[in-house]
Design an enzyme around this catalytic site. Structure first.
Site, PDB file in Angstrom:
ATOM      1  N   THR A 284       0.812  -1.221   0.000  1.00 41.68           N
ATOM      2  CA  THR A 284       0.000   0.000   0.000  1.00 41.68           C
ATOM      3  C   THR A 284       0.842   1.265   0.000  1.00 41.68           C
ATOM      4  O   THR A 284       0.581   2.198  -0.778  1.00 41.68           O
ATOM      5  CB  THR A 284      -0.941   0.003   1.220  1.00 41.68           C
ATOM      6  N   GLN A 336     -10.175   2.625  -3.178  1.00 45.80           N
ATOM      7  CA  GLN A 336      -9.761   2.273  -1.823  1.00 45.80           C
ATOM      8  C   GLN A 336      -8.415   2.918  -1.503  1.00 45.80           C
ATOM      9  O   GLN A 336      -7.470   2.844  -2.291  1.00 45.80           O
ATOM     10  CB  GLN A 336      -9.665   0.752  -1.676  1.00 45.80           C
ATOM     11  N   ASP A 337      -8.351   3.587  -0.331  1.00 43.82           N
ATOM     12  CA  ASP A 337      -7.097   4.209   0.148  1.00 43.82           C
ATOM     13  C   ASP A 337      -6.593   5.321  -0.780  1.00 43.82           C
ATOM     14  O   ASP A 337      -5.407   5.382  -1.101  1.00 43.82           O
ATOM     15  CB  ASP A 337      -6.007   3.145   0.320  1.00 43.82           C
ATOM     16  N   ASP A 358     -12.001   3.370   3.206  1.00 46.22           N
ATOM     17  CA  ASP A 358     -10.850   3.924   3.954  1.00 46.22           C
ATOM     18  C   ASP A 358     -10.104   4.958   3.118  1.00 46.22           C
ATOM     19  O   ASP A 358      -8.866   5.022   3.161  1.00 46.22           O
ATOM     20  CB  ASP A 358      -9.887   2.795   4.348  1.00 46.22           C
ATOM     21  N   ARG A 422     -13.783   3.838  10.443  1.00 42.22           N
ATOM     22  CA  ARG A 422     -13.600   2.607  11.210  1.00 42.22           C
ATOM     23  C   ARG A 422     -12.177   2.598  11.755  1.00 42.22           C
ATOM     24  O   ARG A 422     -11.267   3.228  11.194  1.00 42.22           O
ATOM     25  CB  ARG A 422     -13.882   1.367  10.365  1.00 42.22           C
ATOM     26  N   TRP A 424      -8.692   1.647  12.225  1.00 40.90           N
ATOM     27  CA  TRP A 424      -7.572   0.897  11.662  1.00 40.90           C
ATOM     28  C   TRP A 424      -6.616   0.444  12.773  1.00 40.90           C
ATOM     29  O   TRP A 424      -6.069  -0.651  12.738  1.00 40.90           O
ATOM     30  CB  TRP A 424      -6.855   1.770  10.633  1.00 40.90           C
TER      31      TRP A 424
END
Length: 516
Positions: A284, A336-337, A358, A422, A424
């Site tokens: 990531t 995502q991200d 996220d 949420r 992490w």
């Protein structure tokens, strides 16, 4: 090896300057002092292994010694990590090793800064460096997990003692903050000249270099302009104007490149794009189309994009580890991200952020103000989550604050459920202040990460939000969730207090609201 030697010499010089050897030190004294920290056992071990340390009798000395212990442990862990290389046979293990070595180097750099700032700078700065040091170690763990390296290799590459000793340092500095509260003045930091203060407000600031795909500038690619900037002998703000176009480049703006400013023709006109993803085999952290480490980075009127798509999972458009970084009228497009607010102090104003899961995440101390947040259609039946804050230690000064912004559905959202955030990490901290929440936000508001994980230790807050998704009557009942009713409590998360914005944002010229 030369870098490690230089760091070791610097560490030794710090210790010799500030830690006089007292031969009368006893194990009982060590046990007594270390018992006051959150993690006494690694403290005792490190102190007993290094008799040059002494038992501090003042608050300042305690904070300094705690950082020294963390730094020495980090250097030892780095040396151990380097010795693992000949034992590695699998390519993904080698990749994880290389990335983690870089994270160890960055951790050590931050600890050296923290030790220096403990002597000559504010406690808030010291907390920032220590928080970043902790975050880099977490990034090593994330990379190992992303690449699918075995759990046994994780234990070999990582030293829990370093994290625990950093936590001890943070705890002592956190305690000091209540005794010596921070004050912020409306002055200008030394790294910005007076002439740079209105760069973000000028219609077309005078650039040092121009990038244009049609050949009308100094360079046709952004990377070449950054390489030229690194060779520049000047110490002030360096402005690179990027003309309209879609630039398919991957950029790493390293630590040495301080005070860089990228100016585009508008977020719909100047676009930097890539498509690296976890689904494509990249961890990531390194999927980012643009990654920034250099202090004082500013971007204006540019879109940072990752087009990997929701089916490829984590895919970062921009990652910032730049202290005092500012993004004004910028776009961040991904799934995502999308936006990785990795570490240190950051400010986003009038930006547009697109994503699915996220998509605003990381462990910086960051405020997003007057921004537009658009939730897109995820992959399959997944839920959408706007934030995933990564605070792993209760003493860091980090968190995500979204202030006076708006949350809407993108055109392609469909019927997927959407949540504000949420956890992490165990001490995840996110606050929405005076923000418009459209009907896409689920009445529960927030989503579990994994069962009961972090529900007691997180801090999620909402203050005076508006819109059809803002009602708190159906929100989660977690111990860590709060409907903030006190202006005094909410003011802790303002630009002035949370990121010390009055001391550095005026120099950029960007508009900001210091308070609620």
């Amino acid at each position: 090896m030369a870098t490690k030697f230089g760091l070791s010499v610097l560490f030794i010089s710090f210790c010799s300057l500030f830690s006089p050897t007292l031969s009368s030190i006893t194990y009982n004294e060590i046990d007594s002092w270390c018992s006051k920290t959150p993690h006494p056992e690694p403290c005792k071990y490190s102190m007993k292994q290094n008799p040059s340390h002494f038992i501090p009798n003042q608050e300042f000395e305690s904070r300094k010694v705690a950082i020294e212990l963390a730094l020495q442990s980090a250097l030892t862990a780095q040396n151990h990590h380097q010795r693992l290389w000949p034992t590695l046979r699998i390519e993904k293990e080698k990749n994880a090793w290389k990335h983690c070595l870089n994270f160890y180097n960055k951790t050590i750099d931050e600890l050296i800064l923290a030790l220096a700032s403990n002597i000559k700078s504010t406690n808030f700065n010291t907390q920032t460096w220590l928080s970043a040091a902790s975050t880099y170690l977490e990034s090593c763990k994330d990379t190992i997990n992303d690449l699918g390296v075995s759990g046994s290799m994780l234990s070999l590459m990582m030293s829990n003692n370093v994290s625990k000793l950093i936590t001890n340092s943070l705890a002592l500095h956190n305690k000091a903050s209540s005794v010596f509260p921070q004050t912020y003045q409306d002055d200008f930091p030394t790294w910005v000249k007076a002439a740079d203060r209105k760069l973000l407000q000028e219609p077309s600031p005078s650039p040092d270099l121009v990038v244009a795909q049609d050949g009308s500038g100094d360079y046709s690619i952004i990377k070449a302009a950054l390489e030229a900037a690194e060779k520049s002998s000047g110490n002030g703000r360096f402005v690179i104007y990027i003309k309209s176009g879609v630039y398919k480049e991957y950029l790493e703006i390293g630590k040495k490149l301080e005070n860089i400013m990228l100016v585009g023709d508008g977020m719909t006109k100047t676009i930097i794009t890539g498509n690296k993803s976890l689904g494509g085999g990249v961890d990531t952290f390194h999927t980012a189309t643009v990654g920034v480490d250099g202090q004082g980075f500013i971007a204006r009127d540019i879109t940072f994009q990752n087009t990997a798509g929701p089916q490829n999972h984590q895919a970062v458009a921009l990652r910032s580890s730049s202290d005092y970084s500012v993004f004004y009228r910028c776009g961040f497009e991904g799934y995502q991200d999308t936006l990785y607010v990795h570490s240190k102090r950051q400010f986003y104003r009038e930006c547009s952020i697109y994503g699915t899961i996220d998509f605003i995440f990381g462990d910086a101390a960051v405020v997003l103000q007057n921004c537009m947040i658009y939730v897109r259609r995820p992959f399959g039946s997944q839920n959408n989550v706007i934030t995933a804050q990564g605070r792993s230690c209760p003493y860091t000064n980090t968190g995500i604050v979204i202030h006076n912004s708006q949350v809407f559905s993108a055109e392609d959202l469909g019927s997927s459920k959407t949540y504000l955030g949420r956890p992490w990490r165990k001490y995840s901290r996110t606050v929405f202040l005076s923000t418009y929440l459209d009907s896409l936000v689920d009445p529960a508001g927030w989503l579990e990460w994994d069962g009961n994980f972090a529900l007691n230790t997180l801090y999620y807050g909402e203050y005076k939000n508006t819109g059809p998704g803002a009602s708190t009557s159906g929100r989660v009942k977690w111990p860590g969730y709060k409907v903030i009713t006190s202006a005094e409590e909410a003011s802790k998360f303002t630009v002035a207090n949370f990121i010390g914005g009055r001391s550095w944002l005026p120099a950029t010229g960007v508009q900001f609201a210091a308070g609620l």
